[in-house]
Design a protein around this motif. Structure first.
Motif, PDB file in Angstrom:
ATOM      1  N   LEU A  65       0.778  -1.313   0.050  1.00  0.00           N
ATOM      2  CA  LEU A  65      -0.195  -0.016   0.064  1.00  0.00           C
ATOM      3  C   LEU A  65       0.945   1.177   0.108  1.00  0.00           C
ATOM      4  O   LEU A  65       0.442   2.280  -0.342  1.00  0.00           O
ATOM      5  CB  LEU A  65      -0.872   0.167   1.299  1.00  0.00           C
ATOM      6  CG  LEU A  65      -1.904  -1.083   1.082  1.00  0.00           C
ATOM      7  CD1 LEU A  65      -2.824  -1.095   2.693  1.00  0.00           C
ATOM      8  CD2 LEU A  65      -2.846  -0.766   0.035  1.00  0.00           C
ATOM      9  N   GLY A  68       6.175   3.911   4.574  1.00  0.00           N
ATOM     10  CA  GLY A  68       6.178   5.097   5.493  1.00  0.00           C
ATOM     11  C   GLY A  68       7.279   5.143   6.284  1.00  0.00           C
ATOM     12  O   GLY A  68       8.180   4.365   5.916  1.00  0.00           O
ATOM     13  N   ALA A  83      -4.803  -4.675   7.065  1.00  0.00           N
ATOM     14  CA  ALA A  83      -3.430  -3.848   6.752  1.00  0.00           C
ATOM     15  C   ALA A  83      -2.466  -4.366   7.785  1.00  0.00           C
ATOM     16  O   ALA A  83      -2.505  -4.561   8.898  1.00  0.00           O
ATOM     17  CB  ALA A  83      -3.519  -2.237   6.801  1.00  0.00           C
ATOM     18  N   LYS A  85       1.372  -3.837   8.953  1.00  0.00           N
ATOM     19  CA  LYS A  85       2.438  -2.698   9.021  1.00  0.00           C
ATOM     20  C   LYS A  85       3.620  -3.417   9.306  1.00  0.00           C
ATOM     21  O   LYS A  85       3.946  -3.643  10.434  1.00  0.00           O
ATOM     22  CB  LYS A  85       1.960  -1.528   9.974  1.00  0.00           C
ATOM     23  CG  LYS A  85       2.402  -0.286   9.523  1.00  0.00           C
ATOM     24  CD  LYS A  85       1.599   0.702  10.248  1.00  0.00           C
ATOM     25  CE  LYS A  85       0.970   1.671   9.426  1.00  0.00           C
ATOM     26  NZ  LYS A  85       1.893   2.923   9.337  1.00  0.00           N
ATOM     27  N   THR A 133      -3.899  -4.393  11.494  1.00  0.00           N
ATOM     28  CA  THR A 133      -5.073  -3.702  11.703  1.00  0.00           C
ATOM     29  C   THR A 133      -6.101  -3.837  10.702  1.00  0.00           C
ATOM     30  O   THR A 133      -5.929  -4.447   9.778  1.00  0.00           O
ATOM     31  CB  THR A 133      -4.919  -2.215  11.641  1.00  0.00           C
ATOM     32  OG1 THR A 133      -4.496  -1.720  10.477  1.00  0.00           O
ATOM     33  CG2 THR A 133      -3.864  -1.756  12.687  1.00  0.00           C
ATOM     34  N   SER A 134      -7.355  -3.281  10.918  1.00  0.00           N
ATOM     35  CA  SER A 134      -8.328  -3.245   9.985  1.00  0.00           C
ATOM     36  C   SER A 134      -7.922  -2.414   8.606  1.00  0.00           C
ATOM     37  O   SER A 134      -7.079  -1.488   8.843  1.00  0.00           O
ATOM     38  CB  SER A 134      -9.696  -2.840  10.266  1.00  0.00           C
ATOM     39  OG  SER A 134      -9.633  -1.624  10.861  1.00  0.00           O
ATOM     40  N   CYS A 136      -8.239   0.107   5.927  1.00  0.00           N
ATOM     41  CA  CYS A 136      -9.142   1.204   5.823  1.00  0.00           C
ATOM     42  C   CYS A 136      -9.465   1.425   4.273  1.00  0.00           C
ATOM     43  O   CYS A 136      -8.755   1.353   3.430  1.00  0.00           O
ATOM     44  CB  CYS A 136      -8.400   2.574   6.205  1.00  0.00           C
ATOM     45  SG  CYS A 136      -8.072   2.442   7.908  1.00  0.00           S
ATOM     46  N   LYS A 182      -1.989  13.584  11.674  1.00  0.00           N
ATOM     47  CA  LYS A 182      -1.650  14.241  10.379  1.00  0.00           C
ATOM     48  C   LYS A 182      -2.818  13.640   9.307  1.00  0.00           C
ATOM     49  O   LYS A 182      -3.297  12.807   9.599  1.00  0.00           O
ATOM     50  CB  LYS A 182      -0.226  14.136   9.904  1.00  0.00           C
ATOM     51  CG  LYS A 182       0.070  12.475   9.766  1.00  0.00           C
ATOM     52  CD  LYS A 182       1.442  12.513   9.116  1.00  0.00           C
ATOM     53  CE  LYS A 182       1.805  10.959   8.973  1.00  0.00           C
ATOM     54  NZ  LYS A 182       2.946  10.824   8.350  1.00  0.00           N
ATOM     55  N   ASN A 185      -2.655  10.319   8.172  1.00  0.00           N
ATOM     56  CA  ASN A 185      -3.040   9.264   9.286  1.00  0.00           C
ATOM     57  C   ASN A 185      -4.799   9.426   9.604  1.00  0.00           C
ATOM     58  O   ASN A 185      -5.133   8.894  10.453  1.00  0.00           O
ATOM     59  CB  ASN A 185      -2.399   9.381  10.394  1.00  0.00           C
ATOM     60  CG  ASN A 185      -0.906   8.618  10.221  1.00  0.00           C
ATOM     61  OD1 ASN A 185      -0.551   7.925   9.403  1.00  0.00           O
ATOM     62  ND2 ASN A 185       0.056   9.115  11.121  1.00  0.00           N
ATOM     63  N   PHE A 187      -8.306   8.663   7.853  1.00  0.00           N
ATOM     64  CA  PHE A 187      -9.076   8.105   6.633  1.00  0.00           C
ATOM     65  C   PHE A 187     -10.346   8.544   6.637  1.00  0.00           C
ATOM     66  O   PHE A 187     -10.976   8.940   7.639  1.00  0.00           O
ATOM     67  CB  PHE A 187      -9.054   6.449   6.449  1.00  0.00           C
ATOM     68  CG  PHE A 187      -7.722   5.942   6.095  1.00  0.00           C
ATOM     69  CD1 PHE A 187      -7.666   5.553   4.640  1.00  0.00           C
ATOM     70  CD2 PHE A 187      -6.631   5.825   6.698  1.00  0.00           C
ATOM     71  CE1 PHE A 187      -6.395   4.729   4.199  1.00  0.00           C
ATOM     72  CE2 PHE A 187      -5.475   5.122   6.413  1.00  0.00           C
ATOM     73  CZ  PHE A 187      -5.295   4.658   5.102  1.00  0.00           C
ATOM     74  N   ASP A 197      -2.152   5.054  13.464  1.00  0.00           N
ATOM     75  CA  ASP A 197      -0.943   4.938  13.599  1.00  0.00           C
ATOM     76  C   ASP A 197      -0.917   5.771  14.983  1.00  0.00           C
ATOM     77  O   ASP A 197       0.382   6.347  14.934  1.00  0.00           O
ATOM     78  CB  ASP A 197      -0.086   5.882  12.699  1.00  0.00           C
ATOM     79  CG  ASP A 197      -0.010   4.790  11.398  1.00  0.00           C
ATOM     80  OD1 ASP A 197      -0.112   3.641  11.573  1.00  0.00           O
ATOM     81  OD2 ASP A 197       0.539   5.482  10.490  1.00  0.00           O
TER      82      ASP A 197
HETATM   83  P1  ADP Z   1       2.264   7.577   6.137  1.00  0.00           P
HETATM   84  O1  ADP Z   1       1.046   7.578   7.320  1.00  0.00           O
HETATM   85  O2  ADP Z   1       3.310   8.550   6.301  1.00  0.00           O
HETATM   86  O3  ADP Z   1       1.376   7.712   5.006  1.00  0.00           O
HETATM   87  P2  ADP Z   1       2.383   4.794   6.719  1.00  0.00           P
HETATM   88  O4  ADP Z   1       3.635   3.827   6.814  1.00  0.00           O
HETATM   89  O5  ADP Z   1       1.466   5.013   7.831  1.00  0.00           O
HETATM   90  O6  ADP Z   1       2.874   6.196   6.324  1.00  0.00           O
HETATM   91  O7  ADP Z   1       1.478   4.256   5.464  1.00  0.00           O
HETATM   92  C1  ADP Z   1       2.002   3.847   4.171  1.00  0.00           C
HETATM   93  C2  ADP Z   1       0.814   3.814   3.110  1.00  0.00           C
HETATM   94  O8  ADP Z   1       0.098   2.672   3.726  1.00  0.00           O
HETATM   95  C3  ADP Z   1       0.075   5.126   3.304  1.00  0.00           C
HETATM   96  O9  ADP Z   1      -0.323   5.115   1.855  1.00  0.00           O
HETATM   97  C4  ADP Z   1      -1.187   4.696   4.024  1.00  0.00           C
HETATM   98  O10 ADP Z   1      -2.302   5.381   3.523  1.00  0.00           O
HETATM   99  C5  ADP Z   1      -1.328   3.179   3.807  1.00  0.00           C
HETATM  100  N1  ADP Z   1      -2.124   2.731   5.045  1.00  0.00           N
HETATM  101  C6  ADP Z   1      -1.679   2.680   6.311  1.00  0.00           C
HETATM  102  N2  ADP Z   1      -2.287   1.830   7.343  1.00  0.00           N
HETATM  103  C7  ADP Z   1      -3.394   1.777   6.443  1.00  0.00           C
HETATM  104  C8  ADP Z   1      -4.736   0.995   6.927  1.00  0.00           C
HETATM  105  N3  ADP Z   1      -4.878   0.600   8.016  1.00  0.00           N
HETATM  106  N4  ADP Z   1      -5.569   0.832   5.767  1.00  0.00           N
HETATM  107  C9  ADP Z   1      -5.257   1.145   4.275  1.00  0.00           C
HETATM  108  N5  ADP Z   1      -4.162   1.854   3.941  1.00  0.00           N
HETATM  109  C10 ADP Z   1      -3.134   1.980   5.072  1.00  0.00           C
END
Ligand code: ADP
Ligand code: MG
Length: 347
Positions: A65, A68, A83, A85, A133-134, A136, A182, A185, A187, A197
């Motif tokens: 996705l 970050g 999702a 991470k 996590t779920s 989004c 921010k 973070n 949705f 986050d």
């Molecule tokens: P940032 O918040 O700086 O964009 P992240 O590592 O949190 O960096 O997220 C990387 C990507 O994954 C982003 O495009 C973010 O929108 C997507 N993302 C993060 N968490 C989720 C989630 N729970 N569901 C869907 N997409 C997610």
């Protein structure tokens, strides 16, 4: 005016980073040792960290996705769409980071609110550290505002801000500081706000600490969320022991920036180089509101959130009543409210 204590204490921020002892002591109500039958422990609602441990092999990874600070985020499957991470393991090889990670997990599992992403579990066995996590649906506010250039009417803007306040108010009531609120973070899923986050900042910081370098690594778009007291604690080499003083108050400052983005469709401090932003905010200057056509009440919320003194920023419960009082019709011009008010330093 740069004097003052600056850091207003790290009580709140420290709460999200508990050592393993604290995790254990909180969870010691029922023992679910290694040999416990997992079916029984679940039925007994045991809440230990290990209960949230997901065997890495059970995760089915889908597409990436995005990447970050934390690492790579995948869509995937674990009893449904999720999702995943993943922590970047090239920077994580010490016990301290692992403990920080487990502490973050213990923070996550305390949260149940419809405006917060659903924490499902975590892989906590190195070298595989991941938070599940779920997934989004929909876009982040960042994508809506800065990429798609979507314009929300006042009623929708207020509704979004109220939902953010609700989720954040809940987090703060549970003693959790987000530290990274921010638009990226947040949705928007068919009109519903989902915040992600929360409390993860310490892990990312630790990851970066392991890298060598003598420059200040500033992710794009990050500075405008930093409150004066956090800004003044930025160091060229941010070491583990100078944790940035994130608090519930600095979260409110971040909310102010999100409120500005919602209203203006752009970042505060637009066009200013990072050095100028750091200098100005650290000295108590607020971003210009020259591009903001809004009523006095709307600007007052912004100015209160961006107060130089942390304790003068409203709490999220207060924010909700402030937002409730706003006229929902449309942005109102108020020639009586001079633009240069926004340039005022510490108020
Ligand atoms: P940032 O918040 O700086 O964009 P992240 O590592 O949190 O960096 O997220 C990387 C990507 O994954 C982003 O495009 C973010 O929108 C997507 N993302 C993060 N968490 C989720 C989630 N729970 N569901 C869907 N997409 C997610
Ligand atoms: Mg994120």
């Amino acid at each position: 005016q740069t004097s003052g204590s600056g850091s207003t204490g790290t009580d709140d921020s420290d709460r999200t980073i508990a050592g393993p002892g604290r995790v254990d002591s909180q969870d010691s109500t029922v023992s679910d040792g290694e040999n416990a039958d997992p079916r029984c422990t679940r039925q007994n609602s045991v809440t230990s960290v290990s209960q949230w441990d997901i065997p890495y092999d059970e995760l089915v990874h889908g597409e990436v996705l995005g990447k970050g600070r934390f690492g790579i985020v995948y869509s995937g499957n674990w009893h449904g769409h999720v999702a995943i991470k993943e922590l970047r393991m090239d920077y994580v090889n010490d016990e301290k980071t692992l403990e920080a990670f487990k502490a973050e997990v213990s923070t996550f599992r305390k949260t149940r609110h419809e405006n917060l992403v659903l924490f499902m579990g975590a892989c906590m066995k190195p070298p595989r550290l991941a938070i599940v996590t779920s997934l989004c649906k929909g876009h982040t506010l960042y994508t809506h505002i800065h990429e798609n250039k979507d314009k929300f009417n006042m009623s929708k803007t207020i509704m979004i801000a109220q939902q953010i306040s609700q989720g954040m108010g809940y987090l703060h009531a549970r003693g959790i500081v987000h530290k990274d609120l921010k638009t990226k973070n947040i949705f928007l899923e068919s009109g519903k706000v989902v915040i992600t986050d929360f409390g993860l900042f310490n892990v990312t910081r630790l990851c970066h600490d392991s890298r060598r370098g003598d420059w200040l690594c500033i992710p794009p778009g990050w500075l405008c969320y930093l409150s004066p007291e956090v800004m003044r604690n930025l160091r060229v080499v941010q070491r583990q022991d100078d944790a940035l003083p994130f608090t519930t108050y600095s979260d409110v400052y971040c909310f102010g920036t999100v409120w500005y983005e919602l209203l203006c469709g752009e970042w505060p401090h637009k066009g200013l180089p990072p050095e100028a932003i750091i200098w100005q905010v650290g000295r108590g200057m607020k971003p210009s509101l020259a591009n903001l056509q809004a009523s006095r009440d709307v600007k007052d919320i912004l100015m209160a959130c961006w107060s130089y003194r942390p304790k003068e920023r409203p709490e999220f419960s207060q924010m909700q009543s402030n937002l409730n009082r706003l006229p929902k019709k449309r942005l109102q011009r108020s020639p009586s409210h001079p633009i240069h008010l926004s340039r005022s330093a510490e108020s």
